[in-house]
Each structure stands twice: as structure tokens, then as C-alpha cells.
Design a protein around this motif. Structure first.
Motif, PDB file in Angstrom:
ATOM      1  N   UNK A  65       0.804  -1.234   0.000  1.00  0.00           N
ATOM      2  CA  UNK A  65       0.000   0.000   0.000  1.00  0.00           C
ATOM      3  C   UNK A  65       0.833   1.279   0.000  1.00  0.00           C
ATOM      4  N   UNK A  66       1.964   1.278   0.669  1.00  0.00           N
ATOM      5  CA  UNK A  66       2.783   2.488   0.738  1.00  0.00           C
ATOM      6  C   UNK A  66       3.335   2.888  -0.624  1.00  0.00           C
ATOM      7  N   UNK A  67       3.520   1.927  -1.507  1.00  0.00           N
ATOM      8  CA  UNK A  67       4.049   2.232  -2.838  1.00  0.00           C
ATOM      9  C   UNK A  67       3.079   3.073  -3.661  1.00  0.00           C
ATOM     10  N   UNK A 117      -0.692   0.247 -17.512  1.00  0.00           N
ATOM     11  CA  UNK A 117       0.171   1.142 -18.272  1.00  0.00           C
ATOM     12  C   UNK A 117       0.702   2.311 -17.452  1.00  0.00           C
ATOM     13  N   UNK A 118      -0.041   2.763 -16.450  1.00  0.00           N
ATOM     14  CA  UNK A 118       0.360   3.960 -15.712  1.00  0.00           C
ATOM     15  C   UNK A 118       0.765   3.662 -14.272  1.00  0.00           C
ATOM     16  N   UNK A 157       6.027  -0.150  -9.336  1.00  0.00           N
ATOM     17  CA  UNK A 157       7.145  -1.091  -9.432  1.00  0.00           C
ATOM     18  C   UNK A 157       8.481  -0.385  -9.216  1.00  0.00           C
ATOM     19  N   UNK A 158       8.590   0.806  -9.735  1.00  0.00           N
ATOM     20  CA  UNK A 158       9.828   1.564  -9.588  1.00  0.00           C
ATOM     21  C   UNK A 158      10.093   1.922  -8.131  1.00  0.00           C
ATOM     22  N   UNK A 159       9.060   2.316  -7.406  1.00  0.00           N
ATOM     23  CA  UNK A 159       9.218   2.686  -5.998  1.00  0.00           C
ATOM     24  C   UNK A 159       9.392   1.445  -5.137  1.00  0.00           C
ATOM     25  N   UNK A 160       8.627   0.409  -5.397  1.00  0.00           N
ATOM     26  CA  UNK A 160       8.656  -0.793  -4.568  1.00  0.00           C
ATOM     27  C   UNK A 160       9.950  -1.568  -4.754  1.00  0.00           C
ATOM     28  N   UNK A 161      10.557  -1.494  -5.913  1.00  0.00           N
ATOM     29  CA  UNK A 161      11.749  -2.275  -6.193  1.00  0.00           C
ATOM     30  C   UNK A 161      13.025  -1.692  -5.637  1.00  0.00           C
ATOM     31  N   UNK A 175      19.758   0.456  -0.226  1.00  0.00           N
ATOM     32  CA  UNK A 175      21.019   0.141  -0.874  1.00  0.00           C
ATOM     33  C   UNK A 175      20.830  -0.298  -2.311  1.00  0.00           C
ATOM     34  N   UNK A 176      19.780   0.173  -2.958  1.00  0.00           N
ATOM     35  CA  UNK A 176      19.491  -0.211  -4.336  1.00  0.00           C
ATOM     36  C   UNK A 176      18.400  -1.258  -4.397  1.00  0.00           C
ATOM     37  N   UNK A 177      18.194  -1.854  -5.562  1.00  0.00           N
ATOM     38  CA  UNK A 177      17.128  -2.858  -5.708  1.00  0.00           C
ATOM     39  C   UNK A 177      17.399  -4.103  -4.867  1.00  0.00           C
ATOM     40  N   UNK A 178      16.367  -4.636  -4.281  1.00  0.00           N
ATOM     41  CA  UNK A 178      16.480  -5.842  -3.453  1.00  0.00           C
ATOM     42  C   UNK A 178      15.904  -6.986  -4.236  1.00  0.00           C
TER      43      UNK A 178
END
Length: 106
Positions: free
Chosen positions: A35-37, A88-89, A95-99, A103-106
Motif C-alpha cells: 500500500x505504501x508504494x 500502463x500507468x 514497481x519503480x518505488x517498490x523495487x 542500498x538499491x534494488x532488493x
């Protein structure tokens, strides 16, 4: 004339199943997100998108079962547009925020 009608019915049935698959994909993807994403990307709330994609999937299931003629066809058009807007939006932004982690993508 009869062959054209049967072809049209078959085409609507196939397109209904394709739309249902897209709507279910949007629903499952939305349910998997945190939900936070959604709030971090200013894309409404998870509850809003979960309700919208669930409603789209329900309309898609009814349309796939009963056929896409008349009011069902119009509702199916609205439902597939809602699912496509999510895919699409909202999905790329979330995905960009959640990923990303500290320390970078997990």
C-alpha cells in the motif's frame, strides 16, 4: 449470413476471454503490491485500485460468460480501459518505488 453471425459470436467470445485475462492480470498484480508504494507515487490508494481492478475482473467474467452485446459490451469496454490504465500507468510507477531499497534494488 449464418456463418457471419457465428464468426462474430466466436470473435466476441475470444475477445471477452482476452479482456478477462488482462483484467485478472491487473487484479493479481495490484493485490501483490504494498500500500505504501501507491501513496509514494501519488497514484491514489491501493484500496482504490484493488476495488477498480476487482470490479473490472467481475465485469469481465460476466461478459465472458454472457457475451459482449449491448450493455455488457459497453461495461466491458469501461472495465478493460480501467485495467489497462492500471497496467500502463500505475504498475510501472509502483514497481519503480517498490523495487528500490536503501542500498538499491532488493
Amino acid at each position: 449470413m449464418e456463418i457471419v453471425l457465428l464468426t462474430e459470436l466466436w470473435l466476441f467470445r475470444v475477445l471477452g476471454y482476452l479482456a478477462l485475462a488482462i483484467e485478472l492480470w491487473a487484479l493479481v498484480d495490484c493485490a501483490r503490491r504494498q500500500p505504501a508504494s501507491f501513496e509514494a507515487t501519488f497514484k491514489r490508494t491501493k484500496s482504490f485500485w484493488l476495488g477498480l481492478t476487482a470490479g473490472s475482473a467481475a465485469i469481465g467474467a460476466l461478459t465472458a460468460y454472457f457475451g459482449g452485446f449491448g450493455l455488457f459490451g459497453l461495461l466491458q469496454l469501461v472495465a478493460i480501459i480501467a485495467a489497462c490504465v492500471y497496467l500502463a500507468d500505475v504498475k510501472p510507477a509502483v514497481s519503480e518505488v517498490q523495487g528500490s531499497g536503501p542500498y538499491g534494488p532488493w
